[in-house]
Design an enzyme around this catalytic site. Structure first.
Site: not given
Length: 97
Positions: A22, A25
């Site tokens: 991600c 993230c």
């Protein structure tokens, strides 16, 4: 990992659910480190990889990443999905301390 044990491990706990794939993230990793430094041990911070701890993510009701959940005495008090400013996280943690 036993999530209930984690929840009871500290009076105030900030959990970040993330995934290695991600990009949002990954962008939050240095932000979480800033928060960790600002909190300076006054609250616990845990980072949980949803791919390695799928059952924990399911138990916490995490549907997308990154998701931040703030617990006080094992009870969820705040949740945010998506990128967030370090100062917002620090302020939320300080409210619970």
């Amino acid at each position: 990992m036993n999530y209930n044990e984690l929840l009871s491990s500290a009076p105030v706990l900030l959990v970040e659910f993330y995934a290695t794939w991600c990009p949002h993230c990954q962008a939050m990793m240095p932000v979480v480190e800033k928060v960790r430094a600002a909190i300076d041990g006054r609250a616990a911070i845990a980072q949980i990889d949803i791919d390695k701890e799928e059952s924990v993510s399911d138990d916490a009701g995490v549907k997308s990443v990154p998701t931040f959940i703030l617990y006080k005495d094992g009870v969820e008090r705040w949740r945010h999905t998506g990128q967030v400013d370090a100062q917002v996280l620090v302020d939320k943690v300080n409210e619970m301390i």
